[in-house]
Design a protein around this motif. Sequence first.
Motif, mmCIF file in Angstrom:
data_model
loop_
_atom_site.group_PDB
_atom_site.id
_atom_site.type_symbol
_atom_site.label_atom_id
_atom_site.label_comp_id
_atom_site.label_asym_id
_atom_site.label_seq_id
_atom_site.Cartn_x
_atom_site.Cartn_y
_atom_site.Cartn_z
ATOM 1 N N UNK A 132 9.005 3.082 -17.628
ATOM 2 C CA UNK A 132 8.988 1.615 -17.653
ATOM 3 C C UNK A 132 9.075 1.095 -19.080
ATOM 4 N N UNK A 133 8.444 1.813 -20.019
ATOM 5 C CA UNK A 133 8.427 1.365 -21.408
ATOM 6 C C UNK A 133 9.741 1.567 -22.139
ATOM 7 N N UNK A 134 10.653 2.339 -21.556
ATOM 8 C CA UNK A 134 11.945 2.585 -22.212
ATOM 9 C C UNK A 134 13.086 2.066 -21.327
ATOM 10 N N UNK A 135 13.452 2.841 -20.307
ATOM 11 C CA UNK A 135 14.531 2.405 -19.405
ATOM 12 C C UNK A 135 14.163 1.103 -18.705
ATOM 13 N N UNK A 136 12.875 0.938 -18.372
ATOM 14 C CA UNK A 136 12.438 -0.271 -17.681
ATOM 15 C C UNK A 136 12.659 -1.530 -18.500
ATOM 16 N N UNK A 137 12.289 -1.480 -19.773
ATOM 17 C CA UNK A 137 12.496 -2.637 -20.648
ATOM 18 C C UNK A 137 13.990 -2.933 -20.774
ATOM 19 N N UNK A 138 14.803 -1.877 -20.879
ATOM 20 C CA UNK A 138 16.250 -2.079 -20.960
ATOM 21 C C UNK A 138 16.771 -2.756 -19.696
ATOM 22 N N UNK A 139 16.304 -2.310 -18.532
ATOM 23 C CA UNK A 139 16.749 -2.920 -17.276
ATOM 24 C C UNK A 139 16.305 -4.376 -17.178
ATOM 25 N N UNK A 140 15.115 -4.678 -17.680
ATOM 26 C CA UNK A 140 14.653 -6.073 -17.674
ATOM 27 C C UNK A 140 15.584 -6.944 -18.518
ATOM 28 N N UNK A 141 15.992 -6.419 -19.663
ATOM 29 C CA UNK A 141 16.893 -7.167 -20.535
ATOM 30 C C UNK A 141 18.245 -7.407 -19.893
ATOM 31 N N UNK A 142 18.779 -6.370 -19.239
ATOM 32 C CA UNK A 142 20.074 -6.507 -18.569
ATOM 33 C C UNK A 142 19.970 -7.496 -17.413
ATOM 34 N N UNK A 143 18.912 -7.353 -16.606
ATOM 35 C CA UNK A 143 18.747 -8.234 -15.454
ATOM 36 C C UNK A 143 18.613 -9.689 -15.849
ATOM 37 N N UNK A 144 17.816 -9.953 -16.893
ATOM 38 C CA UNK A 144 17.671 -11.327 -17.366
ATOM 39 C C UNK A 144 18.994 -11.863 -17.907
ATOM 40 N N UNK A 145 19.767 -11.011 -18.556
ATOM 41 C CA UNK A 145 21.069 -11.431 -19.067
ATOM 42 C C UNK A 145 22.019 -11.804 -17.936
ATOM 43 N N UNK A 146 21.866 -11.153 -16.784
ATOM 44 C CA UNK A 146 22.684 -11.476 -15.618
ATOM 45 C C UNK A 146 22.159 -12.703 -14.870
ATOM 46 N N UNK A 147 21.014 -13.222 -15.320
ATOM 47 C CA UNK A 147 20.452 -14.402 -14.675
ATOM 48 C C UNK A 147 19.629 -14.108 -13.439
ATOM 49 N N UNK A 148 19.231 -12.849 -13.253
ATOM 50 C CA UNK A 148 18.416 -12.482 -12.089
ATOM 51 C C UNK A 148 16.950 -12.806 -12.350
ATOM 52 N N UNK A 149 16.186 -13.163 -11.311
ATOM 53 C CA UNK A 149 14.754 -13.452 -11.484
ATOM 54 C C UNK A 149 14.017 -12.232 -12.027
ATOM 55 N N UNK A 150 13.167 -12.445 -13.010
ATOM 56 C CA UNK A 150 12.469 -11.316 -13.638
ATOM 57 C C UNK A 150 11.563 -10.576 -12.666
ATOM 58 N N UNK A 151 10.952 -11.322 -11.733
ATOM 59 C CA UNK A 151 10.038 -10.665 -10.785
ATOM 60 C C UNK A 151 10.800 -9.722 -9.850
ATOM 61 N N UNK A 152 12.044 -10.058 -9.527
ATOM 62 C CA UNK A 152 12.848 -9.195 -8.668
ATOM 63 C C UNK A 152 13.305 -7.950 -9.428
ATOM 64 N N UNK A 153 13.714 -8.133 -10.668
ATOM 65 C CA UNK A 153 14.106 -6.995 -11.498
ATOM 66 C C UNK A 153 12.914 -6.064 -11.713
ATOM 67 N N UNK A 154 11.751 -6.647 -11.990
ATOM 68 C CA UNK A 154 10.543 -5.828 -12.197
ATOM 69 C C UNK A 154 10.215 -5.023 -10.951
ATOM 70 N N UNK A 155 10.383 -5.617 -9.771
ATOM 71 C CA UNK A 155 10.132 -4.884 -8.532
ATOM 72 C C UNK A 155 11.022 -3.672 -8.397
ATOM 73 N N UNK A 156 12.316 -3.828 -8.740
ATOM 74 C CA UNK A 156 13.248 -2.709 -8.668
ATOM 75 C C UNK A 156 12.912 -1.639 -9.708
ATOM 76 N N UNK A 157 12.571 -2.082 -10.922
ATOM 77 C CA UNK A 157 12.217 -1.148 -11.998
ATOM 78 C C UNK A 157 10.988 -0.328 -11.621
ATOM 79 N N UNK A 158 9.940 -1.006 -11.162
ATOM 80 C CA UNK A 158 8.690 -0.306 -10.829
ATOM 81 C C UNK A 158 8.890 0.607 -9.632
ATOM 82 N N UNK A 159 9.695 0.182 -8.668
ATOM 83 C CA UNK A 159 9.999 1.051 -7.530
ATOM 84 C C UNK A 159 10.615 2.359 -8.012
ATOM 85 N N UNK A 160 11.588 2.272 -8.915
ATOM 86 C CA UNK A 160 12.212 3.483 -9.439
ATOM 87 C C UNK A 160 11.251 4.346 -10.227
ATOM 88 N N UNK A 161 10.435 3.700 -11.045
ATOM 89 C CA UNK A 161 9.476 4.456 -11.866
ATOM 90 C C UNK A 161 8.499 5.245 -11.008
#
Length: 482
Positions: A132-161
Motif C-alpha cells: 500500500x505504501x508503494x504501489x498503493x500510493x501510485x495507484x491512488x495518484x493514477x486514479x485521482x488523475x483519472x477523476x475517480x473517487x478516492x474512496x473507490x480507488x482505495x477500496x480496490x487498492x486495499x483489496x489487492x493488498x
Amino acid sequence: MTKEKKLPSLGVLLTILGMFVVIMFGFIVILKLPIQLALLVVWFVILGFGVYLGHNYLEMEKGLLKGIYEGMGAILILIAVGALIGSWIAGGVVPTMIYYGLNIISPSIFLMAAMIICAITALSTGTSFGSAGTAGIAMMGIGESFGLPTYLVAGAVISGCYVGDKMSPLSDTTVMTASLSRVDLFRHIKSMSFVSIPAFIISAVLYWIVGAVMYDGQGDLSIAENTLTGLEQNFNVSWMMLIPAVVVIIMLAFKLPSVPVILFGALLGSLWATLFQGYGFIEAIQTLYSGSEQSTGIAFIDNLLNRGGITFMLEVILLIILALGVGGLLQSIGAFTVIGNLFAKWANNTGNLTLTTMLASFFGVFFGGAAYVSLLTGTKITEENYDRKNVSRTLLSRNVEAGGTVTTPMVPWSDGGVFMATTLGVATLAYLPFFWYGFLVIIISLIYGYFGLFIMEKDDHEKAKDEDHEENGGYEIYEKTV
C-alpha cells in the motif's frame, strides 16, 4: 489478605465491551477528540474492572505489556515502511510508477488493474503495508488523475493488498496463523485458496464493471495530462527509477526478513534521490525521517507526494500501542476465557465453528487493535472446539484469517485501518463499503462452513502435530516472522 480472583461474568464482560464502544463513539464522533485519548480512558475502565475481579495492578500491567509485545512486529514494519515511502517519493520511484501507470493503464479498466497490481506486489513481498505504501500510493495518484473517487480507488487498492497479506507464503500473518493452528503452511494456503480465489475473481469483475460504467470513453483526462506534465517537469522519470522497487521485491521473494529489506530499500531511495533527483546527501537521508516535501506548483501532486518518513507514522504507532494494550488487559482479566467457554457450547457444527472462530478473531481486531492479536484470539479461544469435533485445523486456520487478517483494515483504530487511512489519505469508514474482497471472503467462508464445503481432512502431518502438542503439555513453540 489477597482477594480471590474470579472470571468476569457475561454481564460484566458485556458491560466492559459496551463501555468500550460508548467511549470510542463519544470521543471520536461527539467530542471530536483523538482516538488515542479514548483508548487511554478504556485502559482505566478495564483496570477498574480488573481490580473488582481481584486482580492487582502489576499482574494487569504484565498482561498489558504482553499485548503490546505481540504487535511489535507490525510496529517495526510501520517504521520501515514510513522511511520507505519518504525516500521512494524523493528518489522518483513512486512518481515514476504513477507516470508509467497513467501512460499504460486505460481509465475504464483502472480499478481492476489497481487491485491486480497491488495483489501481485503483495503476493511477491508478503506485506500489505509495504504494498500500500508503494504501489498503493501510485495507484491512488493514477486514479485521482483519472477523476475517480478516492474512496473507490482505495477500496480496490486495499483489496489487492490483502490478497497478498492473506495468501503469500512470505506474509507474517500467513506464517503465524499456520503455526498457531498447527498446520502445514502450504496446506493452510491451499485451504484459504478455496475462499480467496473466488473472492478475488468476483472483486476484480465488480471493479471492472464499475470502472467501465464510470468511464465511457468520453471522460475528462485533463487532470491526468496535467499530472503527467507536472511529473515530467519536477522529477527525473525513467525506468532506472524502478530499480529500488525491483530489488526489494526480489529480496523479499527470496524470503529475506521484511524489516531489514524494507529499510535497505528505503536507503536505496535516498541514494536515488541524491543521484537522480538533485537532492543533497544529508537532505536525501532526512527524507527517511521527515518524509518528502514537494513544491511542484500543482496542488494535486503536492498533496499526493508530501508524505512518508518515520515521523509520518508516529501517531499511527502510538494508536496501535494503545489498542494492543487494550487487548492485553482484556486477556489478563480473563475476558478471552469467558468468550471461549461461551463459544464452546455453541460450536456444534462446521457452520458454527466457522462463525465463532471468525467472531473470536474479529474480537481481537476490534478490541486488540492488530492482526497479530486476532490470530491469537481466534486460535486460542476456539482451537479445542475443532479437536473436539475432529475437524481439520486447516478450517481453523482459514477461518482465523477470514475473521482476523482481512478485517483489520475495516476497524478505524486497528493497525491496518489506521495505516491504510493515513497512507492512502482516505478515512477508514469512507473506503470500507468498497473493500469488496474483504466482505466476499467473510461471506464465502460462512457459506462454506454452513454447507460443509471444502473442508479438508486431517493428514499425517497434522495428526503428528496434534500428538506432539499433547506430549508437550499443550504448549506450542512457534517463530513469528515480520
